[in-house]
Design a protein around this motif. Sequence first.
Motif, PDB file in Angstrom:
ATOM      1  N   ALA A 168      -0.340  -0.676  -4.523  1.00 18.66           N
ATOM      2  CA  ALA A 168       0.839  -0.405  -5.359  1.00 18.66           C
ATOM      3  C   ALA A 168       1.018  -1.436  -6.466  1.00 18.66           C
ATOM      4  N   LEU A 169       0.677  -2.691  -6.216  1.00 21.35           N
ATOM      5  CA  LEU A 169       0.871  -3.724  -7.237  1.00 21.35           C
ATOM      6  C   LEU A 169      -0.087  -3.567  -8.404  1.00 21.35           C
ATOM      7  N   ASN A 170      -1.320  -3.180  -8.110  1.00 21.87           N
ATOM      8  CA  ASN A 170      -2.331  -3.029  -9.155  1.00 21.87           C
ATOM      9  C   ASN A 170      -2.542  -1.590  -9.588  1.00 21.87           C
ATOM     10  N   ASN A 171      -1.838  -0.641  -8.941  1.00 22.65           N
ATOM     11  CA  ASN A 171      -1.972   0.780  -9.239  1.00 22.65           C
ATOM     12  C   ASN A 171      -3.430   1.227  -9.233  1.00 22.65           C
ATOM     13  N   LYS A 172      -4.141   0.869  -8.142  1.00 23.53           N
ATOM     14  CA  LYS A 172      -5.553   1.212  -8.001  1.00 23.53           C
ATOM     15  C   LYS A 172      -5.774   1.926  -6.680  1.00 23.53           C
ATOM     16  N   ILE A 173      -6.664   2.893  -6.701  1.00 17.76           N
ATOM     17  CA  ILE A 173      -7.059   3.566  -5.466  1.00 17.76           C
ATOM     18  C   ILE A 173      -7.928   2.601  -4.673  1.00 17.76           C
TER      19      ILE A 173
ATOM     20  N   THR B   4       0.816  -1.208   0.000  1.00 14.70           N
ATOM     21  CA  THR B   4       0.000   0.000   0.000  1.00 14.70           C
ATOM     22  C   THR B   4       0.850   1.258   0.000  1.00 14.70           C
ATOM     23  N   LYS B   5       0.473   2.210  -0.861  1.00 14.11           N
ATOM     24  CA  LYS B   5       1.057   3.552  -0.847  1.00 14.11           C
ATOM     25  C   LYS B   5       0.038   4.483  -0.211  1.00 14.11           C
ATOM     26  N   TYR B   6       0.498   5.314   0.700  1.00  8.80           N
ATOM     27  CA  TYR B   6      -0.338   6.320   1.341  1.00  8.80           C
ATOM     28  C   TYR B   6       0.150   7.675   0.864  1.00  8.80           C
ATOM     29  N   VAL B   7      -0.755   8.460   0.297  1.00  3.61           N
ATOM     30  CA  VAL B   7      -0.389   9.769  -0.239  1.00  3.61           C
ATOM     31  C   VAL B   7      -1.155  10.828   0.546  1.00  3.61           C
ATOM     32  N   LEU B   8      -0.418  11.740   1.143  1.00  2.00           N
ATOM     33  CA  LEU B   8      -1.005  12.765   2.000  1.00  2.00           C
ATOM     34  C   LEU B   8      -1.130  14.083   1.251  1.00  2.00           C
ATOM     35  N   TYR B   9      -2.303  14.685   1.371  1.00  2.00           N
ATOM     36  CA  TYR B   9      -2.587  15.996   0.788  1.00  2.00           C
ATOM     37  C   TYR B   9      -3.128  16.916   1.877  1.00  2.00           C
ATOM     38  N   ALA B  10      -2.886  18.205   1.734  1.00  2.00           N
ATOM     39  CA  ALA B  10      -3.458  19.214   2.624  1.00  2.00           C
ATOM     40  C   ALA B  10      -4.538  19.962   1.852  1.00  2.00           C
ATOM     41  N   ILE B  11      -5.691  20.130   2.500  1.00  2.00           N
ATOM     42  CA  ILE B  11      -6.781  20.943   1.943  1.00  2.00           C
ATOM     43  C   ILE B  11      -7.269  21.837   3.076  1.00  2.00           C
ATOM     44  N   SER B  12      -7.198  23.118   2.889  1.00  2.00           N
ATOM     45  CA  SER B  12      -7.609  24.079   3.923  1.00  2.00           C
ATOM     46  C   SER B  12      -6.957  23.722   5.251  1.00  2.00           C
ATOM     47  N   TYR B  13      -7.783  23.361   6.235  1.00  2.00           N
ATOM     48  CA  TYR B  13      -7.282  23.075   7.579  1.00  2.00           C
ATOM     49  C   TYR B  13      -7.418  21.609   7.956  1.00  2.00           C
TER      50      TYR B  13
END
Length: 78
Positions: A51-56, A33-42
């Motif tokens: 990661a193996l299947n490149n699927k969310i 699993t890849k975990y991708v962190l984003y910031a939105i407002s607060y």
Amino acid sequence: MGIYEFNILSERDKYDTVSTQGQFVDTIAEDRTKYVLYAISYFWVEVQYDALNNKIIGISSFVAGKSLNRYSNVLKSI
């Protein structure tokens, strides 16, 4: 947009919002699993990828807690 408005969006609208309004912070890989962190407002949004299947495989939002702790080394440098 606040976290409550984000949470009531459909899954597709959440992904669209992250891609258009989110600011990329970092990616962490754990096993398959890849975990991708984003910031939105607060608040933070984490998108999980198979990661193996490149699927969310999930999306979650939070302001603090265990999910955010995963990025503690990254956030110290910001």
